[in-house]
Write a protein that holds these residues in place. Structure first.
Motif, PDB file in Angstrom:
ATOM      1  N   LEU A 148       1.079  -1.074  -0.163  1.00 35.99           N
ATOM      2  CA  LEU A 148       0.030   0.473  -0.613  1.00 35.99           C
ATOM      3  C   LEU A 148       0.791   1.472  -0.035  1.00 35.99           C
ATOM      4  CD1 LEU A 148      -3.104   1.206   0.380  1.00 35.99           C
ATOM      5  CD2 LEU A 148      -2.920   0.965   2.557  1.00 35.99           C
ATOM      6  N   THR A 149       0.901   2.066  -0.740  1.00 35.79           N
ATOM      7  CA  THR A 149       1.749   3.318  -1.258  1.00 35.79           C
ATOM      8  C   THR A 149       0.448   4.488  -0.370  1.00 35.79           C
ATOM      9  OG1 THR A 149       1.229   3.143  -3.743  1.00 35.79           O
ATOM     10  CG2 THR A 149       3.354   2.372  -3.499  1.00 35.79           C
ATOM     11  N   GLY A 150      -0.606   4.454  -1.331  1.00 32.99           N
ATOM     12  CA  GLY A 150      -1.525   5.590   0.028  1.00 32.99           C
ATOM     13  C   GLY A 150      -2.648   5.684  -0.899  1.00 32.99           C
ATOM     14  N   ILE A 151      -3.186   7.112   0.209  1.00 32.35           N
ATOM     15  CA  ILE A 151      -4.945   7.259  -0.536  1.00 32.35           C
ATOM     16  C   ILE A 151      -4.811   8.336   0.048  1.00 32.35           C
ATOM     17  CG2 ILE A 151      -6.946   6.140   0.801  1.00 32.35           C
ATOM     18  CD1 ILE A 151      -5.769   4.449   2.430  1.00 32.35           C
ATOM     19  N   ARG A 152      -5.998   8.807  -0.742  1.00 33.73           N
ATOM     20  CA  ARG A 152      -5.837  10.620  -0.555  1.00 33.73           C
ATOM     21  C   ARG A 152      -8.030  10.440  -0.946  1.00 33.73           C
ATOM     22  NH1 ARG A 152      -1.616  13.224  -3.399  1.00 33.73           N
ATOM     23  NH2 ARG A 152      -3.254  14.463  -4.232  1.00 33.73           N
ATOM     24  N   LEU A 153      -8.207  10.922  -0.006  1.00 34.95           N
ATOM     25  CA  LEU A 153      -9.676  11.428  -0.281  1.00 34.95           C
ATOM     26  C   LEU A 153     -10.020  12.899  -0.863  1.00 34.95           C
ATOM     27  CD1 LEU A 153      -9.770   9.724   3.806  1.00 34.95           C
ATOM     28  CD2 LEU A 153     -10.609   9.092   0.982  1.00 34.95           C
TER      29      LEU A 153
END
Length: 240
Positions: free
Chosen positions: A71-76
């Motif tokens: 998992l490299t990242g999450i954006r909201l």
């Protein structure tokens, strides 16, 4: 129980696993009505949907990790959309499960929350939700996402530590009803969007490309999971 016992590890464990009495029946129904009042009107839903997006993207991220992806990242985003990026094979079971986890995560979290509430574990529900939000915060890669998760996690933390049992119970039921009821609407929104705009890059379309199974069948799966979770979880909540 003194403050030292509450701050020790055994004291915290006992507090987390302690059972709380179910709220009065009117509270259960009032929180259901409140959830409907948030999910059904379009204007209110446009803001409240941010919480469903947190669960949606968190589902993608959690399953990515569980299936061995990086998992490299999450954006909201402020328009209630989100993006979860993971590295690994762009095909196979891990990728399929990761793609399928988004729309199914909110109702399944609601179902799990209903099970905890039915067993009287309100505090455990609030602390688990807070822990998941803290873990998710580590992977957020944009300012709006950080703000959204911090505010949501802070609310859970404040209620779990400072509010009395009755307020905690009402808050827990409101959250779970929101996940169950709010978990139903996104699949219908996706279905309507695909009817207007045709094939896109939605989770259902990505799953169709990965599996050669029509996107309509994946939409049917999203509907089935969300509606079954609502019926099963709702029954547990109404029987408490």
């Amino acid at each position: 129980m003194d403050s030292l016992a509450l701050t020790s590890l055994p004291g915290l464990w006992d507090r987390a696993l302690a059972s709380q009495p179910a709220p009065e029946r009117w509270v259960v129904f009032a929180t259901l009505v409140a959830a409907l009042a948030v999910v059904v009107p379009r204007g209110v839903w446009r803001t409240a949907r941010n919480a469903i997006t947190i669960a949606h993207e968190g589902g993608h991220g959690l399953v990515a990790l569980l299936t061995g992806r990086t998992l490299t990242g999450i954006r909201l985003h402020s328009d209630t959309s989100g993006l979860t990026v993971s590295r690994g094979k762009p095909y196979g079971l891990g990728m399929i499960l990761t793609a399928a986890a988004g729309y199914t995560a909110p109702p399944l979290l609601g179902l799990g929350g209903a099970a905890l509430l039915a067993a009287g574990h309100v505090t455990l529900l609030l602390w688990l939700a807070t822990a998941l939000l803290v873990a998710m915060l580590l992977m957020i890669r944009n300012a709006y996402g950080v703000l959204t998760v911090v505010v949501t996690g802070g609310l859970f933390l404040l209620v779990s530590w400072l509010a009395g049992p009755q307020v905690q119970g009402a808050f827990g039921y409101a959250v779970v009803w929101f996940l169950l009821v709010g978990g139903v609407r996104p699949a219908f929104e996706l279905q309507a969007k695909r009817r207007r705009e045709g094939v896109g890059d939605s989770d259902a379309d990505q799953l169709s490309q990965l599996t050669q199974v029509p996107a309509a069948l994946w939409l049917f799966l999203f509907h089935t999971v969300s509606l079954c979770a609502l019926m099963g979880g709702g029954r547990w909540l109404l029987e408490t």
